[in-house]
Structure formats: C-alpha cells, structure tokens
Design an enzyme around this catalytic site. Structure first.
Site, PDB file in Angstrom:
ATOM      1  N   TYR A  47       0.819  -1.226   0.000  1.00 18.54           N
ATOM      2  CA  TYR A  47       0.000   0.000   0.000  1.00 18.54           C
ATOM      3  C   TYR A  47       0.846   1.266   0.000  1.00 18.54           C
ATOM      4  O   TYR A  47       0.317   2.351  -0.233  1.00 18.54           O
ATOM      5  CB  TYR A  47      -0.932   0.044   1.219  1.00 18.54           C
ATOM      6  CG  TYR A  47      -1.919  -1.080   1.352  1.00 18.54           C
ATOM      7  CD1 TYR A  47      -2.128  -2.010   0.331  1.00 18.54           C
ATOM      8  CD2 TYR A  47      -2.662  -1.231   2.520  1.00 18.54           C
ATOM      9  CE1 TYR A  47      -3.030  -3.051   0.473  1.00 18.54           C
ATOM     10  CE2 TYR A  47      -3.579  -2.257   2.671  1.00 18.54           C
ATOM     11  CZ  TYR A  47      -3.750  -3.167   1.651  1.00 18.54           C
ATOM     12  OH  TYR A  47      -4.655  -4.191   1.809  1.00 18.54           O
ATOM     13  N   LEU A 186     -17.821  -3.320   1.755  1.00 19.78           N
ATOM     14  CA  LEU A 186     -18.940  -2.507   1.261  1.00 19.78           C
ATOM     15  C   LEU A 186     -19.059  -2.605  -0.264  1.00 19.78           C
ATOM     16  O   LEU A 186     -19.786  -1.837  -0.888  1.00 19.78           O
ATOM     17  CB  LEU A 186     -18.764  -1.046   1.697  1.00 19.78           C
ATOM     18  CG  LEU A 186     -18.690  -0.850   3.228  1.00 19.78           C
ATOM     19  CD1 LEU A 186     -18.381   0.601   3.574  1.00 19.78           C
ATOM     20  CD2 LEU A 186     -19.989  -1.290   3.896  1.00 19.78           C
ATOM     21  N   SER A 228     -12.372   4.214   4.247  1.00 16.14           N
ATOM     22  CA  SER A 228     -12.918   5.437   3.674  1.00 16.14           C
ATOM     23  C   SER A 228     -11.970   6.588   3.948  1.00 16.14           C
ATOM     24  O   SER A 228     -11.220   6.569   4.920  1.00 16.14           O
ATOM     25  CB  SER A 228     -14.292   5.751   4.291  1.00 16.14           C
ATOM     26  OG  SER A 228     -14.807   6.958   3.756  1.00 16.14           O
ATOM     27  N   ASN A 237     -19.207   3.748   9.851  1.00 19.12           N
ATOM     28  CA  ASN A 237     -18.865   2.332   9.679  1.00 19.12           C
ATOM     29  C   ASN A 237     -18.562   1.625  10.998  1.00 19.12           C
ATOM     30  O   ASN A 237     -18.538   0.397  11.058  1.00 19.12           O
ATOM     31  CB  ASN A 237     -17.652   2.181   8.747  1.00 19.12           C
ATOM     32  CG  ASN A 237     -17.972   2.546   7.311  1.00 19.12           C
ATOM     33  OD1 ASN A 237     -19.136   2.540   6.902  1.00 19.12           O
ATOM     34  ND2 ASN A 237     -16.952   2.880   6.538  1.00 19.12           N
TER      35      ASN A 237
END
Length: 276
Positions: A47, A186, A228, A237
C-alpha cells in the site's frame, strides 16, 4: 466492542482498512478512526503508506498496546531472509517494535510455501509479530498452509461482502480454527444502492453499509475492514454494535450473492483461482 478469537489471537471485529489511501489520507484517517473508537488498523507493504499509518497511530495518542496492528508481506519478499528483512523494514516504517498480525498478501507459486511459512514462523518466534496469517488463499491453499505452518494461523484475509459467496472458504477455515477477515466489505460502495439492505436498515435506523457490515461481523469468526477517506463515513462504519439482525434478515442478505460478485480484480496476483 466485539472481538473474534482464533488460534490464540483476539482480533477486533471491525478494523480500519487503508488500501488505496494516499499517505496524507492514511495518516489523517487512521488518527480519526482511533479517535472514533477503532482499535484495529490494517495496512500492507504494497500500500506504500506504512509510514503514514505509523504517524497516524502516534498522533492519535492511543497507547500502542491497545491497538491491533496488521501489515502484509508482498510476494517479492517471500524467500527465507528476504521475508525477515522486509518485516524489519515494515516495523521501522510503522515506528513500532512489534506487529499484532503479519499476513502473506497473496499466494506465490514461485517460492516454496514451506520456506515462506518457516520464515513467517521465525519472525513470530523472535517476538516481532504476535500472530501470523494469510491473505487471498484459496481452499486448497488454506489446508496446505495450515499443515505446513508449525504455528497456528489466525486469519485469511479475502474479499467478502453480500455479493460474493465465501461459504466454501469459511468452511475450510473453520476446520483449522482460522478466522476470515473481509476486505472490500462494502463492495466498493455498491451496497449503498441495494434496496434489500436499505429496507432492512430502515428498521434499525441504519444505512445499507452499516447493515452489510453487521451481516459480516454477526457471522462466526468474521472480521470486517471498511475503508474510507471521508471522516463521517469512517465514524458511521463503526456504529454497528448497537443492533442485531434477525436470522431471516441474515439469510435474506446471504442470498444477494451472484456468480460475478467479485469487485477486486485478482488478475495481477499470482496463483489466483476463482475457487477462493
């Protein structure tokens, strides 16, 4: 706060994922997530935001021992020696002495799994990581890894949401007391347009995303990692512990899956097959 226990690991059922978050966003959102109440943070070498995640943790003021921190080794560091070196580098970037969980990010057929797992076991023996696991492993690979690892595996992190049936993987994991950690829970925002999830949510004063997350963590040994860059969404969430879905609602949501429900294209990853 709900925890999942698997092979000695106690893992908070809702974690904050940092996949595709630019360093600036990762730092700010990790700090925000910890302020909201999250205690499980997930990143990966691939990442390119481990340093930012480390800064977010430091900025939060939350004690390190109260945080469950996960990172993943990328497939080009799977050989003995290279894996251990990569973990030392991750610890330095994250500015921490240990990881709560270290995962193999994807299967890599070019390196012996036995060799990779022995190296993974070694970093746990040295106290650099508390728990070890796998990610994106298929059913056959789960069984192989469980047999080859001298130490128990805590989780298999895979894509999982209402549109993707992972029952075969869950069944394989349960044979070894391994949990499932759901990324992309999601479905890249698709759940928010779902009339079934919206209708169920109205009953509880919840949005469709909160219903999808509740559906995941209400299953045995399932953890979810919503992600998010919107502070309000990060907070929303986490608001999934104050209601419970009925068996009928759980079943209704389970029926939403389809054959082409996968959202993350695994074509870049080695040894992937759709049996997962």
């Amino acid at each position: 706060m709900h925890n999942v226990t698997a092979n000695g690991a106690t893992i908070p059922a809702i974690g904050f994922g940092t996949f595709e978050l630019e360093p600036k966003d990762a730092e700010a959102m990790v700090e925000h997530a910890l302020a909201v109440g999250y205690r499980h943070i997930d990143t990966a070498q691939a990442y390119k935001n481990e340093e930012a995640v480390g800064r977010g943790i430091k900025n939060s003021g939350v004690t390190r021992k109260d945080i469950f921190l996960t990172t993943k080794v990328w497939t080009d560091r799977y050989t003995d020696g290279e894996l251990q070196k990569s973990v030392a580098e991750s610890l330095e970037r994250l500015d921490t002495d240990y990881l709560d969980l270290l995962l193999l990010h994807w299967p890599n057929p070019d390196v012996s799994l036995k060799e990779t797992l022995a190296a993974l076991n070694e970093v746990q023996d040295k106290g650099l990581v508390r728990n070890i696991g796998i990610s994106n492993f298929t059913r056959a690979q789960i069984h192989e890894a469980a047999e080859l690892s001298a130490k128990p595996l805590a989780t298999n992190q895979v894509e999982y949401h209402p549109y993707l049936d992972q029952k075969p993987v869950l069944d394989a994991l349960s044979e070894h007391d391994i949990s499932l950690t759901a990324y992309c829970p999601l479905a890249r925002g698709e759940v928010f347009k779902d009339p079934t999830l919206e209708r169920i949510g109205k009953r509880y004063g919840k949005n469709a995303g909160q219903v999808a997350l509740r559906w995941l963590i209400q299953q045995d040994n399932v953890i979810a990692l919503p992600r998010s860059s919107n502070p309000a969404h990060v907070a929303a969430n986490f608001e999934v512990f104050d209601f419970e879905l009925t068996e009928k609602e759980m079943s209704e949501i389970s029926k939403l899956h389809s054959e082409d429900g996968r959202m993350i294209n695994p074509s870049f990853a080695p040894a992937w097959d759709n049996a997962a």
